[in-house]
Motif scaffolding. Sequence first.
Motif, short mmCIF file in Angstrom:
data_model
loop_
_atom_site.label_atom_id
_atom_site.label_comp_id
_atom_site.label_asym_id
_atom_site.label_seq_id
_atom_site.Cartn_x
_atom_site.Cartn_y
_atom_site.Cartn_z
N TYR A 1 14.25 103.66 -28.19
CA TYR A 1 14.21 104.48 -26.98
C TYR A 1 12.85 104.41 -26.30
O TYR A 1 12.73 104.11 -25.13
CB TYR A 1 14.58 105.92 -27.34
CG TYR A 1 14.48 106.91 -26.21
CD1 TYR A 1 15.09 106.67 -24.98
CD2 TYR A 1 13.76 108.09 -26.36
CE1 TYR A 1 15.00 107.58 -23.94
CE2 TYR A 1 13.66 109.02 -25.33
CZ TYR A 1 14.28 108.75 -24.12
OH TYR A 1 14.18 109.66 -23.11
N LYS A 2 11.80 104.67 -27.07
CA LYS A 2 10.46 104.69 -26.46
C LYS A 2 9.40 104.60 -27.55
O LYS A 2 9.55 105.17 -28.63
CB LYS A 2 10.26 105.97 -25.66
CG LYS A 2 8.96 106.03 -24.86
CD LYS A 2 8.82 107.37 -24.15
CE LYS A 2 9.86 107.53 -23.06
NZ LYS A 2 9.65 108.80 -22.30
N LYS B 1 3.85 108.18 -30.96
CA LYS B 1 5.24 108.55 -31.19
C LYS B 1 6.13 107.31 -31.23
O LYS B 1 5.86 106.30 -30.56
CB LYS B 1 5.76 109.51 -30.10
CG LYS B 1 5.18 110.90 -30.15
CD LYS B 1 5.83 111.79 -29.09
CE LYS B 1 5.34 113.22 -29.18
NZ LYS B 1 3.92 113.35 -28.83
N TYR B 2 7.19 107.42 -32.01
CA TYR B 2 8.19 106.35 -32.14
C TYR B 2 9.55 107.03 -32.00
O TYR B 2 9.87 107.94 -32.76
CB TYR B 2 8.04 105.69 -33.51
CG TYR B 2 9.07 104.65 -33.88
CD1 TYR B 2 9.27 103.52 -33.09
CD2 TYR B 2 9.82 104.78 -35.04
CE1 TYR B 2 10.19 102.56 -33.45
CE2 TYR B 2 10.74 103.81 -35.41
CZ TYR B 2 10.93 102.71 -34.61
OH TYR B 2 11.84 101.75 -34.97
N LYS B 3 10.33 106.61 -30.99
CA LYS B 3 11.59 107.28 -30.70
C LYS B 3 12.77 106.31 -30.72
O LYS B 3 12.69 105.21 -30.17
CB LYS B 3 11.53 107.96 -29.32
CG LYS B 3 10.44 109.02 -29.19
CD LYS B 3 10.43 109.64 -27.81
CE LYS B 3 9.32 110.67 -27.65
NZ LYS B 3 9.31 111.29 -26.30
N LYS C 1 17.23 106.20 -30.45
CA LYS C 1 18.50 106.86 -30.20
C LYS C 1 19.42 106.53 -31.39
O LYS C 1 19.68 105.37 -31.68
CB LYS C 1 19.13 106.36 -28.90
CG LYS C 1 18.43 106.83 -27.63
CD LYS C 1 18.60 108.33 -27.40
CE LYS C 1 18.04 108.75 -26.06
NZ LYS C 1 18.19 110.21 -25.82
N LYS D 1 11.53 114.75 -35.70
CA LYS D 1 12.51 115.59 -35.03
C LYS D 1 13.86 114.87 -34.97
O LYS D 1 13.93 113.66 -34.78
CB LYS D 1 12.06 115.92 -33.60
CG LYS D 1 10.82 116.80 -33.51
CD LYS D 1 10.48 117.08 -32.05
CE LYS D 1 9.25 117.97 -31.92
NZ LYS D 1 8.91 118.23 -30.49
N THR E 1 18.20 111.90 -30.49
CA THR E 1 16.92 111.18 -30.50
C THR E 1 16.18 111.49 -31.78
O THR E 1 15.92 112.66 -32.09
CB THR E 1 16.06 111.57 -29.29
OG1 THR E 1 16.75 111.25 -28.09
CG2 THR E 1 14.73 110.81 -29.32
N GLU F 1 12.71 111.27 -33.38
CA GLU F 1 11.33 111.14 -32.90
C GLU F 1 10.36 111.32 -34.05
O GLU F 1 10.38 112.33 -34.76
CB GLU F 1 11.05 112.18 -31.81
CG GLU F 1 9.62 112.15 -31.29
CD GLU F 1 9.36 113.22 -30.26
OE1 GLU F 1 8.33 113.92 -30.38
OE2 GLU F 1 10.19 113.36 -29.33
N SER G 1 6.34 111.50 -34.94
CA SER G 1 4.99 111.68 -34.40
C SER G 1 3.96 111.40 -35.48
O SER G 1 4.17 111.76 -36.65
CB SER G 1 4.80 113.12 -33.89
OG SER G 1 5.73 113.41 -32.87
#
Length: 231
Positions: A111-112, A117-119, A121, A152, A195, A197, A199
Amino acid sequence: MVGDKFFSLTLVAQDGIGAGQNVSFAYRITNKSAFNANNIVVNDDKLGLISGSPFSLAPGASHTLTANGLITQTTSNIATATSDACLAGTKATATVTVLQPPPCSVKQALYKIEDDKYKLKITNPGNTMVTLDTFVLNWPVGATYGAIKEIKLDGAIYKADRSPLAVTSGVTISSSNWTEAQVSKRQLDPGETRTLEVSFTSKYKKENCPGGTCLSGTATFVQGCSLELGQ
């Protein structure tokens, strides 16, 4: 059987469950004789003496006892009811069939990536709920991510400041390490996308991590499937 002249015993159990669940058993005893039945005791060959024994029944009266048992495989329980006047007892059997869970599958899409941060889906395309069990993430030696600060999914499920476990590269977060006590926060319903996530305590320039390929790891789920992270 001699005992059948004095008692009728019915054993009922919840059937068709998944392995590792508690099953409720109900034992209904009826005094079929014309006399009071005293010191009635119910035993289960798997669960032992059933709580509520001994008890007495007037002629024609009935009484139900209950018990719970953990079932890990298909099993048959045999219950026996005896009394002072019926030492031979009468028996009843109930079989609990354990159903195999349908195969689970979980999919991911990057995702991003941010400085710290590493995100991803995460999607559950199957027809059964899945529960995140363990998580491990790796990054290159010398990378300045530091350690994982927070994870998260449905809100924060891991917080470093609430855990004695320092999650650096290659350290596994096991089922006992999640700082969120509610298991539902780590679950995805059929068809659901959330998502994930991660951190970090330190920043890492995202241009040094094109496409997320500098991160790798594995997320496993209680139902048996897993994700190879960073792929």
